[in-house]
Design a protein around this motif. Sequence first.
Motif, short mmCIF file in Angstrom:
data_model
loop_
_atom_site.label_atom_id
_atom_site.label_comp_id
_atom_site.label_asym_id
_atom_site.label_seq_id
_atom_site.Cartn_x
_atom_site.Cartn_y
_atom_site.Cartn_z
N UNK A 1 0.83 -1.20 0.00
CA UNK A 1 0.00 0.00 0.00
C UNK A 1 0.87 1.26 0.00
N UNK A 2 2.00 1.22 0.68
CA UNK A 2 2.91 2.38 0.67
C UNK A 2 3.43 2.63 -0.75
N UNK A 3 3.71 1.55 -1.47
CA UNK A 3 4.17 1.70 -2.86
C UNK A 3 3.09 2.33 -3.73
N UNK A 4 1.86 1.90 -3.53
CA UNK A 4 0.75 2.48 -4.30
C UNK A 4 0.57 3.95 -3.97
N UNK A 5 0.65 4.30 -2.68
CA UNK A 5 0.52 5.70 -2.28
C UNK A 5 1.64 6.53 -2.88
N UNK A 6 2.87 6.03 -2.83
CA UNK A 6 4.00 6.77 -3.38
C UNK A 6 3.81 7.03 -4.87
N UNK A 7 3.35 6.02 -5.61
CA UNK A 7 3.12 6.19 -7.04
C UNK A 7 2.04 7.22 -7.33
N UNK A 8 1.02 7.29 -6.46
CA UNK A 8 -0.08 8.22 -6.71
C UNK A 8 0.19 9.61 -6.17
N UNK A 9 1.32 9.80 -5.52
CA UNK A 9 1.73 11.14 -5.11
C UNK A 9 2.56 11.83 -6.19
N UNK A 10 2.80 11.13 -7.32
CA UNK A 10 3.53 11.71 -8.44
C UNK A 10 2.66 12.77 -9.11
N UNK A 11 3.12 14.01 -9.10
CA UNK A 11 2.31 15.10 -9.65
C UNK A 11 3.19 16.33 -9.84
N UNK A 12 2.90 17.09 -10.88
CA UNK A 12 3.57 18.37 -11.10
C UNK A 12 2.73 19.54 -10.58
N UNK A 13 1.61 19.22 -9.91
CA UNK A 13 0.74 20.27 -9.36
C UNK A 13 0.45 19.95 -7.89
N UNK A 14 -0.25 20.85 -7.22
CA UNK A 14 -0.52 20.71 -5.79
C UNK A 14 -1.39 19.49 -5.51
N UNK A 15 -1.10 18.82 -4.38
CA UNK A 15 -1.72 17.55 -4.07
C UNK A 15 -2.10 17.49 -2.59
N UNK A 16 -3.23 16.83 -2.29
CA UNK A 16 -3.68 16.66 -0.92
C UNK A 16 -4.48 15.38 -0.78
N UNK A 17 -5.33 15.33 0.26
CA UNK A 17 -6.11 14.12 0.50
C UNK A 17 -7.38 14.46 1.26
N UNK A 18 -8.43 13.67 1.00
CA UNK A 18 -9.64 13.73 1.81
C UNK A 18 -9.38 12.99 3.11
N UNK A 19 -9.85 13.53 4.22
CA UNK A 19 -9.65 12.89 5.52
C UNK A 19 -10.95 12.96 6.32
#
Length: 637
Positions: A260-278
């Motif tokens: 799951x950490x690998x999946x999260x790391x891959x989905x944090x790849x971005x050239x723009x601002x990024x966040x998460x619903x909590x």
Amino acid sequence: MCGIVGIWGAMPDKRRYVESGCTRMRHRGPDSNGYWEDEAAELAFGHVRLAIQDLSPAGHQPMISACGRYVLVLNGEIYNHLELRERLAAASLAPDWRGHSDTETLLACFAGLGVQATLQATVGMFALALWDRATQKLVLARDRMGEKPLYYGYAQGALVFGSELKALAGVPGFGARIDRRALTLLMRHNYIPAPWCIYEGIAKLMPGTWIEVLPGDMRRRDMPEPRAYWSVREAAHNARQTPLRFASDEQAVDGLEAVLSKAVAGQMLSDVSLGAFLSGGIDSSTIVALMQAQSSQPVRTFAIGFHEKGYNEAEHAKAVARHLGTDHTELYVTAQDALAVVPGLADIYDEPFADSSQIPTTLVARMARRDVTVALSGDGGDELFGGYQRYFRVKNWWDKCSRVPVPLRVPLGMMLSGTARLPGKGDWRGKVGKMGELLQSRSKPEFYRHFVSYWLDPASAVVDGGEPDTPFSAPFQGSTYDAMMELDAATYLPDDILVKVDRAAMSVSLETRVPMLDHRVYEFAWSLPLSFKIRRGQGKWVLRQLLYRHVPQALVDRPKKGFGVPLAAWLRGPLRDWAHALLDESRLRQQGLFQPEPILRKWREHASGHRDWSTHLWGVLMTQAWLDRYRADAKEP
């Protein structure tokens, strides 16, 4: 994230229709739009772009491959595209790269590896159209789990496709007739499951499939059967055949954390601002914890709060955010704020859709978009790790019902249902009525279908309604828990949860990503023995243990509230006049789609407080609002 649209066939003015479609779904891609046409082949592609990776013109679409053979429009993200570039380079198949977009990577893979091998090599979410200029072949494909939508079909002899129905609304002959079978399915599920669509002749491409259309197919208006390159059902079945073995519980948690950490790391790849619903629940808290563990800066997190305590989880989200050290934003909304969303729902979802949690989902997406362009979510945890409370209720109730001899079930069930119709008020009526419906089930699959259904006999509410077979019609495979999770992963997850999030987020140009639905996480979850998911009467055991490594158990271990709204009270209060107008008897009869009698009976019982029929009525109301928005002339010949 983007939107795609296309027309293939002898239709004049293609450019006007395609560009008009791009305008209608500009919310999916406000940064740029593109048009490409092969006049000799009678094919036109359109694309609207929300730039996430490679913000330069090198990421512009439609995109032509370096070899000149392929043209691609892509909606989505390929998270492992840099690894795919390395694979191409190792095989001496890499072109001279023009930029660093995943679209360019995917084109090079199609050219070097072929369609099926490329689809199977991807880690991502997408819907795409690929044109092969050499063979004059059109390929449409959709990601494994169904995160991104793709509609397709024929309109006046031309093949049309698009990310949203509204992108095709101006095409001559499109959406001529409403599919009453799809409407019947809506009454059962409050969503229209793929491959069905509200319009006759139009389908949703199933998750994990691709379709090849040749010129002869197009001219004959034939539609080849989609081919699967991956299947949630087969993946679950295959994983169960070779379960993982662990020397200790800790090893199982280690394994989940790694994948799951690998999946999260891959989905944090971005050239723009990024966040998460909590939300402060198990799933979103786990995703945020793994994001923060891999980030040198505080992760941006977002939560919606309600003043009604029974629906508010904002204080729990705030506590988790404080512990993890995220940059947290919360917005408390009033009933008026939420109700203001309702008139725009038909436009956002552009096909009747009736999960009322679409309202808070729209609100949290709007809030997050003020600060970020990409947001990760925790969706999928319930289906993968046995988190829904209904799984336990279904098993317990079925165990009790199955003890009743089959000949007695129907009369006893009818008696209970009749008791719920006695004069008076009380919440017990809904439970007794539901139990009466369930008791009449003859098998476990039928019991589960009734349990998750809204209208028990949905065809009775639709004029000339008929219900086609769906995955709910098939026998259960494996244990009761496994069968329910697998069925939800194939139906409820892509057709309700992911639709809800995609349309709400894209209505404000926000890209959402779902790490739990990385197919490697999915396959790992299904390789776990059931005891790692459900233990001591509680679901998501292994996921909880992972979260407890990052967040104190006391902050997150509490009953789940869900992401709902007080719909029943709203329909008796501030939404009553709105609902009454949409359910007007003369209007229903004039439209000729719904049977007025059963609907109006439920409306009277609900409005009087006799019974809570809010979720049953919501499907009708969302359809009526959709008819107002998209079909002024709803009655068909």
